[in-house]
Every structure is written in C-alpha cells, then in structure tokens.
Design a protein around this motif. Sequence first.
Motif, PDB file in Angstrom:
ATOM      1  N   ALA A 116       1.743   1.106   5.445  1.00  0.00           N
ATOM      2  CA  ALA A 116       1.807   2.041   4.323  1.00  0.00           C
ATOM      3  C   ALA A 116       3.273   2.272   3.959  1.00  0.00           C
ATOM      4  O   ALA A 116       4.109   2.491   4.828  1.00  0.00           O
ATOM      5  CB  ALA A 116       1.135   3.351   4.687  1.00  0.00           C
ATOM      6  N   VAL A 175       1.843   5.209  -0.321  1.00  0.00           N
ATOM      7  CA  VAL A 175       1.231   6.493   0.014  1.00  0.00           C
ATOM      8  C   VAL A 175       2.074   7.624  -0.572  1.00  0.00           C
ATOM      9  O   VAL A 175       3.274   7.474  -0.793  1.00  0.00           O
ATOM     10  CB  VAL A 175       1.082   6.671   1.547  1.00  0.00           C
ATOM     11  CG1 VAL A 175       0.081   5.687   2.104  1.00  0.00           C
ATOM     12  CG2 VAL A 175       2.407   6.533   2.262  1.00  0.00           C
ATOM     13  N   ASN A 208       0.847  -1.185   0.000  1.00  0.00           N
ATOM     14  CA  ASN A 208       0.000   0.000   0.000  1.00  0.00           C
ATOM     15  C   ASN A 208       0.889   1.244   0.000  1.00  0.00           C
ATOM     16  O   ASN A 208       1.402   1.661   1.038  1.00  0.00           O
ATOM     17  CB  ASN A 208      -0.908  -0.013   1.233  1.00  0.00           C
ATOM     18  CG  ASN A 208      -1.829   1.174   1.279  1.00  0.00           C
ATOM     19  OD1 ASN A 208      -2.123   1.776   0.264  1.00  0.00           O
ATOM     20  ND2 ASN A 208      -2.277   1.504   2.460  1.00  0.00           N
TER      21      ASN A 208
END
Length: 101
Positions: A31, A4, A2
Amino acid sequence: MNYVNLSIVVASHKGSQKIRMLINSILIGKAIPKQIIIVCVSEEYNKYLFNLKKFMNLINIILIKVEIKNQIYQRQIGFKLAKENYILQLDDDIIVEKNTI
C-alpha cells in the motif's frame, strides 16, 4: 499501485540519503500513501530536492523548508499540511517492510 488515504510526515536533519532508502522501501510496499511530507532545515533543502527528484513523479512528495532545527516543530508543520484521513509519523532512518503500511 494501491494508494491508501495516508499522509506520512518525516521530520529530518541531514538525512537526505536515508530519505531515499525510506521512500524506496515505501514504494515497494503493498500500500502506497497518497502523500509524503518531508520537513527539513533550510541548509539541507537543496540536497533533499536533488535526492528526491526521481520520486516526485511517482508519488506526491511535499518538501518543506524550515529555519528551526527542532523535530517537534517540524512535525507540527507536517501535520498541518497533511490532507489524508490517516497520518503516520516516521523518522528519516526507518526502512519499512513490504506489509508495514
């Protein structure tokens, strides 16, 4: 993973082994930043490059070599190269927890 919209800037002096632990801790997080910029002094550059090769395929790591041993200067260089919406400055001896980012 994930990713960011985050750039992490690390100004470092002789911390190439600690950088590996920092990046490991970032990669196991929930993240992952899109960019990590590490600014190191020139005499340590080859050690950093060797210690970071395995990570460079997993995450966008930019390694910058400077001649001046000054962490404020190094951070300025890193901030100028940051491309993401958010910038986080970390020291080279930090270990982040899984939920930190």
